[in-house]
Design a protein around this motif. Sequence first.
Motif, PDB file in Angstrom:
ATOM      1  N   ILE A  38       0.814  -1.211   0.000  1.00 19.58           N
ATOM      2  CA  ILE A  38       0.000   0.000   0.000  1.00 19.58           C
ATOM      3  C   ILE A  38       0.846   1.259   0.000  1.00 19.58           C
ATOM      4  O   ILE A  38       0.404   2.331  -0.429  1.00 19.58           O
ATOM      5  N   ARG A  39       2.117   1.177   0.433  1.00 19.39           N
ATOM      6  CA  ARG A  39       2.980   2.349   0.538  1.00 19.39           C
ATOM      7  C   ARG A  39       3.406   2.886  -0.818  1.00 19.39           C
ATOM      8  O   ARG A  39       3.763   4.063  -0.930  1.00 19.39           O
ATOM      9  N   SER A  40       3.383   2.043  -1.837  1.00 21.91           N
ATOM     10  CA  SER A  40       3.849   2.480  -3.160  1.00 21.91           C
ATOM     11  C   SER A  40       2.846   2.179  -4.267  1.00 21.91           C
ATOM     12  O   SER A  40       3.103   2.458  -5.436  1.00 21.91           O
ATOM     13  N   TYR A  41       1.719   1.647  -3.935  1.00 27.23           N
ATOM     14  CA  TYR A  41       0.745   1.173  -4.915  1.00 27.23           C
ATOM     15  C   TYR A  41       0.115   2.323  -5.691  1.00 27.23           C
ATOM     16  O   TYR A  41      -0.210   3.377  -5.142  1.00 27.23           O
ATOM     17  N   SER A  42      -0.060   2.124  -6.996  1.00 30.69           N
ATOM     18  CA  SER A  42      -0.819   3.035  -7.855  1.00 30.69           C
ATOM     19  C   SER A  42      -1.935   2.228  -8.505  1.00 30.69           C
ATOM     20  O   SER A  42      -1.674   1.270  -9.246  1.00 30.69           O
ATOM     21  N   GLY A  43      -3.142   2.577  -8.224  1.00 27.95           N
ATOM     22  CA  GLY A  43      -4.275   1.842  -8.760  1.00 27.95           C
ATOM     23  C   GLY A  43      -5.467   1.928  -7.844  1.00 27.95           C
ATOM     24  O   GLY A  43      -5.563   2.806  -6.984  1.00 27.95           O
ATOM     25  N   ILE A  44      -6.387   0.988  -8.012  1.00 24.80           N
ATOM     26  CA  ILE A  44      -7.639   0.987  -7.276  1.00 24.80           C
ATOM     27  C   ILE A  44      -7.631  -0.137  -6.253  1.00 24.80           C
ATOM     28  O   ILE A  44      -7.237  -1.262  -6.553  1.00 24.80           O
ATOM     29  N   ILE A  45      -8.047   0.192  -5.034  1.00 26.10           N
ATOM     30  CA  ILE A  45      -8.266  -0.807  -3.997  1.00 26.10           C
ATOM     31  C   ILE A  45      -9.769  -1.050  -3.918  1.00 26.10           C
ATOM     32  O   ILE A  45     -10.550  -0.115  -3.707  1.00 26.10           O
ATOM     33  N   SER A  46     -10.176  -2.276  -4.089  1.00 28.63           N
ATOM     34  CA  SER A  46     -11.595  -2.624  -4.048  1.00 28.63           C
ATOM     35  C   SER A  46     -11.800  -3.751  -3.044  1.00 28.63           C
ATOM     36  O   SER A  46     -11.128  -4.781  -3.109  1.00 28.63           O
ATOM     37  N   GLU A  47     -12.724  -3.525  -2.085  1.00 26.07           N
ATOM     38  CA  GLU A  47     -13.007  -4.527  -1.072  1.00 26.07           C
ATOM     39  C   GLU A  47     -14.506  -4.842  -1.062  1.00 26.07           C
ATOM     40  O   GLU A  47     -15.335  -4.007  -1.448  1.00 26.07           O
ATOM     41  N   GLN A  48     -14.837  -6.058  -0.613  1.00 32.48           N
ATOM     42  CA  GLN A  48     -16.234  -6.481  -0.526  1.00 32.48           C
ATOM     43  C   GLN A  48     -16.507  -7.076   0.859  1.00 32.48           C
ATOM     44  O   GLN A  48     -15.605  -7.561   1.532  1.00 32.48           O
ATOM     45  N   TYR A  49     -17.776  -7.001   1.260  1.00 33.74           N
ATOM     46  CA  TYR A  49     -18.217  -7.695   2.466  1.00 33.74           C
ATOM     47  C   TYR A  49     -18.324  -9.185   2.172  1.00 33.74           C
ATOM     48  O   TYR A  49     -18.261  -9.624   1.021  1.00 33.74           O
ATOM     49  N   ALA A  50     -18.527  -9.966   3.206  1.00 29.33           N
ATOM     50  CA  ALA A  50     -18.634 -11.417   3.049  1.00 29.33           C
ATOM     51  C   ALA A  50     -19.823 -11.817   2.183  1.00 29.33           C
ATOM     52  O   ALA A  50     -19.798 -12.868   1.529  1.00 29.33           O
ATOM     53  N   ASN A  51     -20.849 -10.957   2.158  1.00 33.60           N
ATOM     54  CA  ASN A  51     -22.023 -11.267   1.346  1.00 33.60           C
ATOM     55  C   ASN A  51     -21.853 -10.881  -0.118  1.00 33.60           C
ATOM     56  O   ASN A  51     -22.779 -11.017  -0.911  1.00 33.60           O
ATOM     57  N   GLY A  52     -20.675 -10.348  -0.462  1.00 34.79           N
ATOM     58  CA  GLY A  52     -20.391  -9.994  -1.841  1.00 34.79           C
ATOM     59  C   GLY A  52     -20.679  -8.558  -2.212  1.00 34.79           C
ATOM     60  O   GLY A  52     -20.281  -8.103  -3.283  1.00 34.79           O
ATOM     61  N   SER A  53     -21.347  -7.810  -1.338  1.00 35.65           N
ATOM     62  CA  SER A  53     -21.624  -6.410  -1.654  1.00 35.65           C
ATOM     63  C   SER A  53     -20.372  -5.570  -1.441  1.00 35.65           C
ATOM     64  O   SER A  53     -19.528  -5.909  -0.600  1.00 35.65           O
ATOM     65  N   PRO A  54     -20.214  -4.476  -2.193  1.00 35.67           N
ATOM     66  CA  PRO A  54     -18.994  -3.669  -2.092  1.00 35.67           C
ATOM     67  C   PRO A  54     -18.895  -2.984  -0.727  1.00 35.67           C
ATOM     68  O   PRO A  54     -19.901  -2.560  -0.156  1.00 35.67           O
ATOM     69  N   SER A  55     -17.700  -2.871  -0.212  1.00 35.42           N
ATOM     70  CA  SER A  55     -17.474  -2.155   1.052  1.00 35.42           C
ATOM     71  C   SER A  55     -16.577  -0.940   0.852  1.00 35.42           C
ATOM     72  O   SER A  55     -16.725   0.058   1.559  1.00 35.42           O
ATOM     73  N   LEU A  56     -15.661  -0.999  -0.136  1.00 36.73           N
ATOM     74  CA  LEU A  56     -14.683   0.077  -0.286  1.00 36.73           C
ATOM     75  C   LEU A  56     -14.191   0.163  -1.714  1.00 36.73           C
ATOM     76  O   LEU A  56     -13.983  -0.855  -2.381  1.00 36.73           O
ATOM     77  N   TRP A  57     -14.013   1.388  -2.184  1.00 36.67           N
ATOM     78  CA  TRP A  57     -13.396   1.647  -3.491  1.00 36.67           C
ATOM     79  C   TRP A  57     -12.564   2.914  -3.315  1.00 36.67           C
ATOM     80  O   TRP A  57     -13.080   3.990  -3.004  1.00 36.67           O
ATOM     81  N   LYS A  58     -11.261   2.777  -3.506  1.00 34.20           N
ATOM     82  CA  LYS A  58     -10.415   3.956  -3.374  1.00 34.20           C
ATOM     83  C   LYS A  58      -9.252   3.883  -4.343  1.00 34.20           C
ATOM     84  O   LYS A  58      -8.790   2.800  -4.705  1.00 34.20           O
ATOM     85  N   THR A  59      -8.806   5.062  -4.745  1.00 35.62           N
ATOM     86  CA  THR A  59      -7.718   5.162  -5.712  1.00 35.62           C
ATOM     87  C   THR A  59      -6.462   5.670  -5.016  1.00 35.62           C
ATOM     88  O   THR A  59      -6.522   6.604  -4.208  1.00 35.62           O
ATOM     89  N   LEU A  60      -5.335   5.051  -5.340  1.00 33.92           N
ATOM     90  CA  LEU A  60      -4.043   5.465  -4.800  1.00 33.92           C
ATOM     91  C   LEU A  60      -3.081   5.771  -5.938  1.00 33.92           C
ATOM     92  O   LEU A  60      -3.133   5.161  -7.018  1.00 33.92           O
TER      93      LEU A  60
END
Length: 447
Positions: A38-60
């Motif tokens: 995460i300290r040097s990453y360029s791109g999108i971080i995408s996370e989901q809950y256990a039920n498959g629904s999105p929890s997070l979308w962020k750009t670095l």
Amino acid sequence: MTSNIRPFIFLFLLVFTISAEAQIQTALPISKESETDIRSYSGIISEQYANGSPSLWKTLKNGKAEGLWLEWYLDGTLRYRANWKNSMGEGKWEYFHPNGKLRSESFYMEDRAFGISRSYYENGQLQSDVTYANDEKVGVEYVYKTDGTLQDRRRYENGIEVIDQAQLFEQGKISTNQNNEWGINFTPDGNTAYFTRRDVTTNQKRIYVTTKNEKGWSEPKIAPFSASEDESAFINSQGTKLFFASCRPLLNNNSSKNTDMNIWVMNKQGNEWSIPQPLSDTINKLMKADNVWPENYEAGPITDKEGNLYYWTKGAYSKATNLFYAELKSDGTFEKPTELIEPSDNTFFDSAPCLSSDGNLLFFASDNRPNSWGTDLFYSKKVNGKWSKPKNMSIAINSYSDDSFPSFSPDGKYFFFSSNRAGNKDTSGELTWDLYYIETRFLMLKN
């Protein structure tokens, strides 16, 4: 006609070329935070809950927040939407209630709040509205109840609240709904305050003390010297004497009435106050059996910078109370008091004197004067050694309820007074008094 078509063809080709170039840009990689450095990453971080629904979308970008960030509740409702640039807030930020309605919206430039910031209740009703400049509140902030009615209004300058209208002082701690509080006064450093409270449970009237530290004002306690029906503590400008009024028996000369109010004084001895002593019979008068209030009733003591005494008691020619003045003698006692016929005039009940820091303005309370509403606050100006005809302090201070007991903070920045305007009542159904304050510059005094 052909020449008129050429500009449109050129514009079409330009737009097409830009669009094509945009479409062939390399797509940003999408990863989970656990899969990247995460300290040097360029791109999108995408996370989901256990039920498959999105929890997070962020750009670095090179490990720093950049562009649009989104967060969701478990059921897929958007919780947060914000914009970043180089890990600093940039642009509009929004938070949402679980029901999907907007909770707050604000704007940032280089991580500092600018412009209008608003918050909302879950029913969509506006909760607050304030403007920021360089991350500090400026102007007026409005706070509303859930039904849309105004609950509070506060003014700010450079992020600091400006008390431009009378408001409760230390609500819930010093100013309480159930008790009566009045007559606050401060030590010269402003860190200790004394005020009068009549407790709704015991019905005892005592002088309370509170101290100020980095966390604010302490819970008030009965002052160690206050053991009877005491009120109206006043500390002189040097901090060496504390005056107060009390119904405690005079030493070796008891009155026949327990309502005999007199003026007492204590001297500062190190960090403690001496044993209270009554002023001489030049000031204090015994209330006799046939006396009717306010005969021989002395209260509301204050002193000016020279140590001269002001207080109130019954006037000489009527049943009303007037303001009195007694000059300090070289031996520490007082001359025979002089009745201040101006601003008093033997017609109204005048009480609770208070002086401005320079001694040129005398404030006091008065009952039922013309153009007033019950008990109001008035002021008089010293002109050529005499007090001018008093003027009403107007709507900046006075209300349709009763207003009394004026005082100042040691630095003169704040004006304090007491009022029963809040409409709270004690167990007997009487309106209770609270302490209010306002910045002195907003008193709107006339010359």
